[in-house]
Motif scaffolding. Structure first.
Motif, PDB file in Angstrom:
ATOM      1  N   PHE A 170     -11.219 -21.127 -12.557  1.00 57.19           N
ATOM      2  CA  PHE A 170      -9.813 -21.475 -12.368  1.00 57.19           C
ATOM      3  C   PHE A 170      -9.029 -21.019 -13.591  1.00 57.19           C
ATOM      4  N   LEU A 171      -7.918 -20.339 -13.346  1.00 54.40           N
ATOM      5  CA  LEU A 171      -7.072 -19.833 -14.420  1.00 54.40           C
ATOM      6  C   LEU A 171      -5.977 -20.841 -14.733  1.00 54.40           C
ATOM      7  N   THR A 172      -5.716 -21.046 -16.035  1.00 51.86           N
ATOM      8  CA  THR A 172      -4.721 -22.031 -16.450  1.00 51.86           C
ATOM      9  C   THR A 172      -3.870 -21.466 -17.583  1.00 51.86           C
ATOM     10  N   HIS A 173      -2.955 -22.281 -18.105  1.00 50.93           N
ATOM     11  CA  HIS A 173      -1.957 -21.882 -19.111  1.00 50.93           C
ATOM     12  C   HIS A 173      -1.132 -20.707 -18.579  1.00 50.93           C
ATOM     13  N   LEU A 174      -0.634 -20.874 -17.366  1.00 49.51           N
ATOM     14  CA  LEU A 174       0.034 -19.802 -16.636  1.00 49.51           C
ATOM     15  C   LEU A 174       1.529 -19.772 -16.938  1.00 49.51           C
ATOM     16  N   GLY A 175       2.046 -18.573 -17.180  1.00 53.09           N
ATOM     17  CA  GLY A 175       3.466 -18.393 -17.436  1.00 53.09           C
ATOM     18  C   GLY A 175       4.246 -18.088 -16.171  1.00 53.09           C
ATOM     19  N   HIS A 176       5.540 -17.800 -16.348  1.00 59.07           N
ATOM     20  CA  HIS A 176       6.386 -17.582 -15.178  1.00 59.07           C
ATOM     21  C   HIS A 176       6.269 -16.176 -14.599  1.00 59.07           C
ATOM     22  N   ASP A 177       5.380 -15.359 -15.135  1.00 54.40           N
ATOM     23  CA  ASP A 177       5.035 -14.087 -14.475  1.00 54.40           C
ATOM     24  C   ASP A 177       4.172 -14.325 -13.236  1.00 54.40           C
ATOM     25  N   ILE A 178       3.542 -15.477 -13.174  1.00 47.62           N
ATOM     26  CA  ILE A 178       2.519 -15.735 -12.160  1.00 47.62           C
ATOM     27  C   ILE A 178       3.124 -16.501 -10.986  1.00 47.62           C
ATOM     28  N   ASP A 179       3.328 -15.804  -9.873  1.00 50.67           N
ATOM     29  CA  ASP A 179       3.811 -16.426  -8.633  1.00 50.67           C
ATOM     30  C   ASP A 179       2.574 -16.872  -7.846  1.00 50.67           C
ATOM     31  N   HIS A 180       2.418 -18.165  -7.660  1.00 54.58           N
ATOM     32  CA  HIS A 180       1.144 -18.716  -7.204  1.00 54.58           C
ATOM     33  C   HIS A 180       0.623 -18.054  -5.930  1.00 54.58           C
ATOM     34  N   GLY A 181       1.422 -18.025  -4.880  1.00 55.82           N
ATOM     35  CA  GLY A 181       0.932 -17.537  -3.591  1.00 55.82           C
ATOM     36  C   GLY A 181       0.409 -16.112  -3.642  1.00 55.82           C
ATOM     37  N   PRO A 182       1.230 -15.133  -4.038  1.00 55.94           N
ATOM     38  CA  PRO A 182       0.760 -13.744  -4.068  1.00 55.94           C
ATOM     39  C   PRO A 182      -0.387 -13.511  -5.039  1.00 55.94           C
ATOM     40  N   VAL A 183      -0.345 -14.148  -6.207  1.00 58.75           N
ATOM     41  CA  VAL A 183      -1.413 -13.918  -7.189  1.00 58.75           C
ATOM     42  C   VAL A 183      -2.716 -14.551  -6.716  1.00 58.75           C
TER      43      VAL A 183
END
Length: 283
Positions: A247-260
């Motif tokens: 599981f990936l964490t410390h996610l910034g606003h570059d990361i759009d949950h659904g598509p990524v």
């Protein structure tokens, strides 16, 4: 150090205050240091209506048979614990000294009333020094004006190499690099490991992460960053370690949950605030 919760064990399925017969990991926060949405940002992710894109600062809570173990005390801690209906924290581990990982510490102030003792904090000497400086009032020798006027804390020293026990679970520290100036600790418990805020893992530390069932790993964004793994770098580490799931964490606003999320390998997922994972392999 162990502590028992006064709530009856048979309430554990609905009451996160009580001991958990089967260990469970709750992702309290999965966002970067400024959170998502970021203040004043009008990007698509910060304006998203997908609740998975609402990310408070990084922290997890591990529900264990002997109590609730918190990793880090971010500025959003009060909101996170209320959201997840967590009424008691028995002990805290700290990964490092940065503001987004320690500046919710005062939110522990209520717990000594219920524990009947100070809250134990497990940290390295550099984190202890920051806590004692930033929260000097918590360690004052002056008589309190009233009970609970300052946090009641007990600092227990850990280091990079020696495993230790918390709430009946053996914890193995995993030293990590967080850019050129900072070292942080990841933690391994059984077949679960939590490694946030890193962009380099030494071979010695990689060896401590082999044979995992579940790995939680820092992955800030798509482009390179001087102190965090990006998505591709995190995937390279996962490919080498080969945990059953990651599981990936410390996610910034570059990361759009659904598509990524849809683009990741089947055994790799984006963590999100409120995600709960049963973790029998921790015990």
């Amino acid at each position: 150090m162990t502590a028992s919760d006064p709530a009856p064990a048979d309430s554990s399925a609905t009451n996160p205050t009580s001991p958990a017969p089967t260990p469970e990991v709750i992702f309290l926060g999965t966002g970067t240091s400024v959170g998502v949405p970021a203040i004043g940002c009008e990007c698509d992710v910060c304006q998203s209506t997908d609740p998975h894109n609402n990310r408070t600062r990084c922290s997890i809570l591990i529900r264990l048979p002997e109590g609730n173990l918190l990793i880090d005390t971010p500025p959003d801690l009060r909101t996170q614990l209320l959201r997840e209906k967590v009424k008691l924290v028995h002990a805290v581990l700290f990964t490092h000294e940065h503001a987004d990982h320690i500046y919710g510490l005062d939110d522990l102030r209520l717990f000594p009333f219920r524990l009947g003792r100070p809250v134990p904090l497990y940290c390295r000497a550099d984190v202890e020094a920051r806590i004692r400086t930033s929260y000097d009032y918590a360690f004052s020798q002056r008589e309190q004006t009233h009970a609970g006027s300052r946090p009641q804390l007990e600092i227990l020293s850990i280091n990079n190499d020696d495993p230790f026990e918390v709430l009946g679970v053996r914890v193995t520290p995993v030293p990590l690099k967080h850019g050129p100036h900072f070292e942080v600790l990841g933690f391994r418990m059984g077949d679960f490991a939590y490694c946030t805020d890193t962009n380099h893992i030494s071979e010695t530390s990689m060896d401590r992460l082999r044979g995992l069932d579940t790995l939680v790993l820092d992955a800030l964004r798509f482009t390179p960053h001087p102190t965090h793994f990006n998505i591709d770098e995190a995937l390279e580490v996962i490919e080498e370690l080969k945990p059953r799931q990651a599981f990936l964490t410390h996610l910034g606003h570059d990361i759009d949950h659904g598509p990524v999320e849809a683009s990741l390998p089947d055994h790799v997922h984006l963590a999100y605030d409120g995600l709960r994972l049963p973790m029998p392999s921790i015990a």
